[in-house]
Design a protein around this motif. Structure first.
Motif, PDB file in Angstrom:
ATOM      1  N   ASP A  50       0.852  -1.184   0.000  1.00 28.32           N
ATOM      2  CA  ASP A  50       0.000   0.000   0.000  1.00 28.32           C
ATOM      3  C   ASP A  50       0.887   1.232   0.000  1.00 28.32           C
ATOM      4  OD1 ASP A  50      -1.646   2.239   0.979  1.00 28.32           O
ATOM      5  OD2 ASP A  50      -3.174   0.730   1.398  1.00 28.32           O
ATOM      6  N   TYR A  51       0.607   2.169  -0.903  1.00 30.68           N
ATOM      7  CA  TYR A  51       1.365   3.422  -0.962  1.00 30.68           C
ATOM      8  C   TYR A  51       0.613   4.587  -0.324  1.00 30.68           C
ATOM      9  CZ  TYR A  51       4.080   0.963  -4.559  1.00 30.68           C
ATOM     10  OH  TYR A  51       4.847   0.055  -5.234  1.00 30.68           O
ATOM     11  N   LEU A  52      -0.717   4.573  -0.397  1.00 31.46           N
ATOM     12  CA  LEU A  52      -1.503   5.753  -0.070  1.00 31.46           C
ATOM     13  C   LEU A  52      -1.757   5.912   1.422  1.00 31.46           C
ATOM     14  CD1 LEU A  52      -3.867   5.387  -3.114  1.00 31.46           C
ATOM     15  CD2 LEU A  52      -2.219   7.239  -2.762  1.00 31.46           C
ATOM     16  N   ASP A  53      -2.170   4.848   2.099  1.00 29.05           N
ATOM     17  CA  ASP A  53      -2.371   4.947   3.543  1.00 29.05           C
ATOM     18  C   ASP A  53      -1.103   5.411   4.259  1.00 29.05           C
ATOM     19  OD1 ASP A  53      -4.874   4.018   2.963  1.00 29.05           O
ATOM     20  OD2 ASP A  53      -4.804   2.274   4.282  1.00 29.05           O
ATOM     21  N   PRO A  54       0.092   4.870   3.905  1.00 29.68           N
ATOM     22  CA  PRO A  54       1.295   5.336   4.593  1.00 29.68           C
ATOM     23  C   PRO A  54       1.562   6.828   4.463  1.00 29.68           C
ATOM     24  CG  PRO A  54       1.733   3.229   3.540  1.00 29.68           C
ATOM     25  CD  PRO A  54       0.376   3.676   3.073  1.00 29.68           C
ATOM     26  N   MET A  55       1.136   7.445   3.350  1.00 31.45           N
ATOM     27  CA  MET A  55       1.338   8.887   3.205  1.00 31.45           C
ATOM     28  C   MET A  55       0.595   9.643   4.302  1.00 31.45           C
ATOM     29  SD  MET A  55       0.896   9.402  -0.911  1.00 31.45           S
ATOM     30  CE  MET A  55       1.841   8.457  -2.111  1.00 31.45           C
ATOM     31  N   VAL A  56      -0.649   9.249   4.565  1.00 32.75           N
ATOM     32  CA  VAL A  56      -1.437   9.893   5.622  1.00 32.75           C
ATOM     33  C   VAL A  56      -0.871   9.546   6.995  1.00 32.75           C
ATOM     34  CG1 VAL A  56      -3.733  10.016   6.684  1.00 32.75           C
ATOM     35  CG2 VAL A  56      -3.514   9.951   4.191  1.00 32.75           C
ATOM     36  N   LEU A  57      -0.457   8.300   7.174  1.00 34.70           N
ATOM     37  CA  LEU A  57       0.073   7.860   8.461  1.00 34.70           C
ATOM     38  C   LEU A  57       1.380   8.568   8.807  1.00 34.70           C
ATOM     39  CD1 LEU A  57      -0.708   4.049   8.128  1.00 34.70           C
ATOM     40  CD2 LEU A  57      -1.952   5.739   9.503  1.00 34.70           C
ATOM     41  N   GLU A  58       2.171   8.912   7.809  1.00 37.50           N
ATOM     42  CA  GLU A  58       3.397   9.673   8.073  1.00 37.50           C
ATOM     43  C   GLU A  58       3.079  11.079   8.562  1.00 37.50           C
ATOM     44  OE1 GLU A  58       6.265   9.612   4.942  1.00 37.50           O
ATOM     45  OE2 GLU A  58       6.750   7.498   5.257  1.00 37.50           O
ATOM     46  N   VAL A  59       2.081  11.691   7.955  1.00 35.71           N
ATOM     47  CA  VAL A  59       1.678  13.024   8.422  1.00 35.71           C
ATOM     48  C   VAL A  59       1.129  12.928   9.839  1.00 35.71           C
ATOM     49  CG1 VAL A  59       0.124  14.966   8.001  1.00 35.71           C
ATOM     50  CG2 VAL A  59       1.208  13.813   6.070  1.00 35.71           C
ATOM     51  N   ALA A  60       0.359  11.884  10.118  1.00 32.09           N
ATOM     52  CA  ALA A  60      -0.258  11.732  11.433  1.00 32.09           C
ATOM     53  C   ALA A  60       0.769  11.510  12.528  1.00 32.09           C
ATOM     54  CB  ALA A  60      -1.248  10.564  11.406  1.00 32.09           C
ATOM     55  N   SER A  61       1.768  10.686  12.259  1.00 30.93           N
ATOM     56  CA  SER A  61       2.734  10.292  13.279  1.00 30.93           C
ATOM     57  C   SER A  61       3.984  11.167  13.305  1.00 30.93           C
ATOM     58  CB  SER A  61       3.162   8.836  13.073  1.00 30.93           C
ATOM     59  OG  SER A  61       3.880   8.687  11.856  1.00 30.93           O
ATOM     60  N   GLY A  62       4.292  11.810  12.176  1.00 30.24           N
ATOM     61  CA  GLY A  62       5.533  12.563  12.076  1.00 30.24           C
ATOM     62  C   GLY A  62       6.757  11.692  11.948  1.00 30.24           C
ATOM     63  N   GLU A  63       6.570  10.410  11.626  1.00 28.72           N
ATOM     64  CA  GLU A  63       7.661   9.451  11.508  1.00 28.72           C
ATOM     65  C   GLU A  63       7.516   8.684  10.195  1.00 28.72           C
ATOM     66  OE1 GLU A  63      10.151   8.991  13.578  1.00 28.72           O
ATOM     67  OE2 GLU A  63       9.502  10.126  15.350  1.00 28.72           O
ATOM     68  N   PRO A  64       8.614   8.120   9.673  1.00 26.77           N
ATOM     69  CA  PRO A  64       8.515   7.325   8.440  1.00 26.77           C
ATOM     70  C   PRO A  64       7.667   6.074   8.649  1.00 26.77           C
ATOM     71  CG  PRO A  64      10.681   7.086   9.445  1.00 26.77           C
ATOM     72  CD  PRO A  64       9.988   8.185  10.190  1.00 26.77           C
ATOM     73  N   VAL A  65       6.977   5.667   7.599  1.00 20.32           N
ATOM     74  CA  VAL A  65       6.111   4.481   7.645  1.00 20.32           C
ATOM     75  C   VAL A  65       6.625   3.464   6.629  1.00 20.32           C
ATOM     76  CG1 VAL A  65       3.779   3.598   7.216  1.00 20.32           C
ATOM     77  CG2 VAL A  65       4.092   5.766   8.443  1.00 20.32           C
ATOM     78  N   TYR A  66       6.780   2.234   7.088  1.00 20.72           N
ATOM     79  CA  TYR A  66       7.257   1.150   6.227  1.00 20.72           C
ATOM     80  C   TYR A  66       6.192   0.064   6.116  1.00 20.72           C
ATOM     81  CZ  TYR A  66      11.979   3.086   6.330  1.00 20.72           C
ATOM     82  OH  TYR A  66      13.068   3.904   6.174  1.00 20.72           O
ATOM     83  N   GLN A  67       6.251  -0.691   5.008  1.00 21.72           N
ATOM     84  CA  GLN A  67       5.350  -1.805   4.782  1.00 21.72           C
ATOM     85  C   GLN A  67       5.872  -3.049   5.490  1.00 21.72           C
ATOM     86  OE1 GLN A  67       6.248   0.426   2.498  1.00 21.72           O
ATOM     87  NE2 GLN A  67       4.226   1.291   2.128  1.00 21.72           N
TER      88      GLN A  67
END
Length: 440
Positions: A50-67
């Motif tokens: 998934d590419y799209l959910d992680p984009m929002v999750l990065e903004v939410a957490s302020g940290e990088p998101v990995y699959q």
């Protein structure tokens, strides 16, 4: 191969649901923002390709998101990323995909592999005592799956929330009941959520959604877990001195962080550019056109003759070029968008693509070669019409038919999205323009 084990202890949960559409993506993002606003360091991961959910999750957490995916990224990498995060994070959230037990491997498989409990989000609209039955079913379906708490989403009133709480069997509690709220809704389009960079006011909305969750009592941390794994050995520097130009903008944004990390670990230097805005390419030995939404920007891409000429010159010089999904679409002669308008593309691959108005391919796949097996997935709504004979076809694990892989001069193009760390030697060969052979 792995090195010395790493170990960490922290609060963690996998946010799942009985199925898609229950609201788990926004609940995960709101939980991440809620705890971040409370001063905690939150690391979020996403199960599956998934590419799209992680984009929002990065903004939410302020940290990088990995699959994380036991098949695509590998079991050892799943354990390592979580254990590494646990060394410094106050909270780890993993957003599941589809329903808790859907797919093979499923979100439940990841939770059991990692040893973290699942926290299902259940859409409670039009539901009362059946809520407890759904929660009990999720908790008892597999003997090793741990479900201690659930979240009720989209409740109609405080009394409705009380009814849901009272319906739960012994051993399962209600973490919170989230009322229906505009703050908990996020727009989507044909490939999933709208990209985070296109959502005006996303930070404000996440703060509002976090406030909704706090009011609903969801500010309590999940259980603590201990996570341990071996750290991977660094890959050989097979791309030392190779400069790779990477397309990255609203039209080409489907990029795994792990893919960028691997290219750098292999020794490559990355130069980002925008096919929508830039008139030329940065100095580079190789080029990567990742997936994205070229169909939404066909007119702009067609009008940028500067970047088109630069990419054509790169191709004519037999330099390496990897084009994935949206990148493949841009490499054809013409693209017909969802409105029926046709736009001239790069013309590196004979034929054209047309938006089909419905899903044409979805599933986990791999490309097997003498340089390793590149794992990944396919997911697209367009159709390719070409007379080009493919060099190879991907191998289907689940879902749609295998995808063709084309090679013309230095170009390797396919609808297939690859997870680079699964096959570093093949990835290096593609970006160095070295020979590699597909395996059946």
């Amino acid at each position: 191969m792995t090195t010395t084990p790493i170990r960490g202890e922290t609060h963690a949960a996998l946010i799942s649901a009985p199925g898609s559409g229950q609201g788990k993506s926004m609940v995960t993002a709101a939980l991440a923002r809620l705890h971040r606003n409370a001063g905690r360091r939150v690391r979020v991961f996403k199960h599956g390709p998934d590419y799209l959910d992680p984009m929002v999750l990065e903004v939410a957490s302020g940290e990088p998101v990995y699959q994380l995916h036991p098949w695509m990224t590998g079991e050892e990498e799943c354990r390592w990323r979580l254990a590494e995060a646990a060394q410094s994070a106050d909270l780890i959230l993993v957003e599941g995909s589809m329903g808790l037990f859907d797919g093979e491997p499923s979100s439940a498989d990841l939770a059991m592999l990692a040893g973290i409990p699942a926290l299902p989000v259940i859409d409670a609209r039009g539901m009362a005592q059946t809520f407890g039955a759904v929660a009990q079913g999720l908790a008892t379906y597999h003997p090793r799956m741990v479900v201690r708490e659930v979240i009720a989403n989209r409740i109609g009133s405080a009394r409705h929330g009380d009814m849901l709480r009272e319906s739960l069997p012994a051993g399962i509690s209600l973490l919170g009941a989230i009322p229906r709220s505009a703050a908990m809704a996020i727009p989507d389009r044909h490939l999933g959520l709208v990209q985070a960079g296109e959502l005006e006011g996303l930070d404000r909305q996440l703060d509002a959604a976090a406030a909704v969750l706090a009011e609903a009592g969801l500010d309590r941390l999940p259980a603590r877990v201990t996570l341990e794994a071996g750290a991977p050995e660094p890959p050989p520097r097979l791309l030392d001195g190779v400069r790779i130009a990477v397309a990255r903008d609203a039209a080409f944004a489907f990029i795994y962080r792990a893919n960028l990390d691997l290219l750098r670990q292999l020794g490559a230097s990355l130069r980002f550019f925008s096919p929508l805005k830039d008139r030329g390419l940065p100095e580079a030995d190789a080029l990567w056109l990742p997936g994205g939404y070229p169909e939404l920007h066909g007119r702009t891409l067609a009008a940028n003759d500067g970047i088109r000429d630069a990419i054509r010159s790169h191709f004519a010089a037999d330099r390496p070029l990897l084009a994935e999904c949206g990148g493949l679409m841009a490499c054809t002669e013409a693209l017909t968008d969802g409105e029926g308008e046709t736009h001239a593309m790069l013309g590196l691959l004979p034929g054209s693509v047309r938006m089909a108005g419905k899903l044409k391919a979805l599933g986990l796949q791999s490309l097997r070669s003498d340089r390793g097996e590149l794992r990944g997935h396919t997911y697209h709504h367009s159709e390719l019409d070409t007379g080009e004979v493919p060099l190879a076809r991907t191998r289907r694990l689940a879902g749609s038919e295998a995808e063709p892989v084309f090679r013309r001069r230095g170009l390797v193009a396919s609808y297939f999205h690859g997870y680079f760390p699964s096959a570093p030697e093949l990835v290096a060969a593609i970006f160095r323009g070295e020979p590699w052979s597909p395996l059946g």
